[in-house]
Enzyme design. Structure first.
Site, PDB file in Angstrom:
ATOM      1  N   ASP A   1      -5.164  -4.115  -2.790  1.00 46.37           N
ATOM      2  CA  ASP A   1      -5.060  -2.666  -2.943  1.00 46.37           C
ATOM      3  C   ASP A   1      -3.629  -2.257  -3.266  1.00 46.37           C
ATOM      4  O   ASP A   1      -3.397  -1.369  -4.096  1.00 46.37           O
ATOM      5  CB  ASP A   1      -5.593  -1.931  -1.711  1.00 46.37           C
ATOM      6  CG  ASP A   1      -4.780  -2.166  -0.454  1.00 46.37           C
ATOM      7  OD1 ASP A   1      -4.172  -3.240  -0.314  1.00 46.37           O
ATOM      8  OD2 ASP A   1      -4.761  -1.264   0.415  1.00 46.37           O
TER       9      ASP A   1
ATOM     10  N   GLU B   1       0.837  -1.209   0.000  1.00 43.64           N
ATOM     11  CA  GLU B   1       0.000   0.000   0.000  1.00 43.64           C
ATOM     12  C   GLU B   1       0.867   1.252   0.000  1.00 43.64           C
ATOM     13  O   GLU B   1       0.703   2.161  -0.822  1.00 43.64           O
ATOM     14  CB  GLU B   1      -0.902  -0.036   1.227  1.00 43.64           C
ATOM     15  CG  GLU B   1      -1.496   1.269   1.679  1.00 43.64           C
ATOM     16  CD  GLU B   1      -1.880   1.226   3.148  1.00 43.64           C
ATOM     17  OE1 GLU B   1      -1.066   1.650   3.997  1.00 43.64           O
ATOM     18  OE2 GLU B   1      -2.989   0.753   3.449  1.00 43.64           O
TER      19      GLU B   1
END
Length: 347
Positions: free
Chosen positions: A117, A59
């Site tokens: 993500d 991330e």
């Protein structure tokens, strides 16, 4: 002649300085990027989560790559991407192990599972980098990652697509899927067809918005950080985790605005919740089931997103918060992301 050359050199230097000043005025976030880069990115390109024992996540690596591309900082981009590729990219596919732990010297990547993500952010940053710097390696790497995201992380359930948080796990005993709504990075889905023309991106974007419409719980109608999607597309808060609108779900409004999907209906529950705290600080999280709230205030990065949402219709919105001296990595990241989102949509 020597005097002419000196005068010409002075003129060029002055013009360069003027252009740099103009660029900084055009993009005042550049100073925030310099602050962020100096505080959270090591010389080798590793991004330090200063609120969590200086571990690194995909991330954070992806966000930092996005920041470097946005501010035309190719040297930093290549350092961050190089460390990410060399230390976190898996050998069996193009995805990335989600965390690097410096305290585990023998095995800093103890959990090789990915986080979708992070994979999406890295692929998005590479996509943008290719279009800025026209380096084919960025495009080719992005395509490899996107192919594995589509092949390993996107599944059909109840006739619609869902994004798994990781390739391993996240399936319930009764056939459901555990999903994190904040992993749906809508502006990235909009850009991916530029290099990976698959209809899955438009479908995932559409079905993610449908999921969000169903993931509304409790008094405030807020989404929880983690949800379960049943095989008939019923949606509930994930029962083994605290059912909170908190440190993950705060990113949902950010990505809706950045992806130009922020309708009043989609953001009104959040606005109503935040507006309920007129005489005291907005809490860092709320339990979507019973309405209980955190005993501590939302950090500065949350406040940047809140202000981004509240001012989205103002013709001349006030400046967003800047990165404070005491902000940790996550709060600072959200602050800079809010600035990029406002810049992207022209507000």
């Amino acid at each position: 002649m020597r005097a002419f050359r000196l005068g010409f050199a002075f003129l060029l230097a002055a013009l360069l300085l003027i252009s740099r000043i103009a660029a900084a005025e055009d993009n005042p976030l550049a100073a925030e990027w310099a602050k962020y880069r100096g505080r959270f990115i090591a010389a080798d390109g590793r991004v330090l989560d200063t609120g969590n024992r200086a571990v690194s996540h995909t991330e954070g690596q992806g966000w930092a790559m996005l920041f470097a591309e946005e501010f035309d900082d190719r040297a930093s981009f290549d350092r961050i991407w190089g460390w990410t590729r060399d230390r976190l990219q898996r050998k069996d596919n193009a995805l990335f192990s989600w965390r690097w732990d410096p305290d585990n010297e023998q095995n800093p990547v103890a959990d090789t599972n990915n986080a979708s993500d992070g994979d999406i952010l890295i692929a998005w940053a590479l996509t943008r980098a290719f279009h800025r710097w026209r380096h084919r390696e960025y495009r080719d790497e992005a395509r490899r990652i996107l192919a594995d995201i589509r092949g390993k992380l996107i599944e059909k359930i109840g006739g619609r697509l869902v994004l798994l948080p990781g390739a391993d796990g996240f399936k319930t005993a009764d056939g459901g899927r555990i999903v994190n709504p904040s992993y749906y990075i809508y502006p990235a889905f909009a850009e991916f067809p530029r290099i990976d023309p698959s209809p899955q991106w438009a479908r995932l974007r559409r079905d993610g918005l449908m999921l969000l419409a169903k993931a509304r719980f409790g008094k405030w109608g807020l989404p929880s950080d983690w949800v379960v999607v049943g095989e008939h597309w019923q949606v509930s808060a994930e029962p083994t985790l605290p059912p909170r609108f908190g440190f993950d779900a705060i990113r949902i409004p950010l990505y809706l605005i950045w992806g130009r999907e922020a309708t009043n209906a989609r953001l009104s529950p959040e606005v109503k919740f935040w507006d309920a705290f007129t005489d005291k600080p907005i809490p860092a999280w709320v339990d979507v089931n019973d309405g209980s709230v955190a005993s501590f205030a939302a950090p500065a990065g949350f406040q940047a997103i809140i202000q981004l949402v509240r001012s989205r219709h103002e013709p001349t919105p006030p400046p967003l918060p800047t990165i404070g001296d005491k902000d940790n990595y996550y709060s600072a990241s959200l602050t800079l992301l809010a600035g990029l989102a406002r810049r992207a949509v022209g507000k």
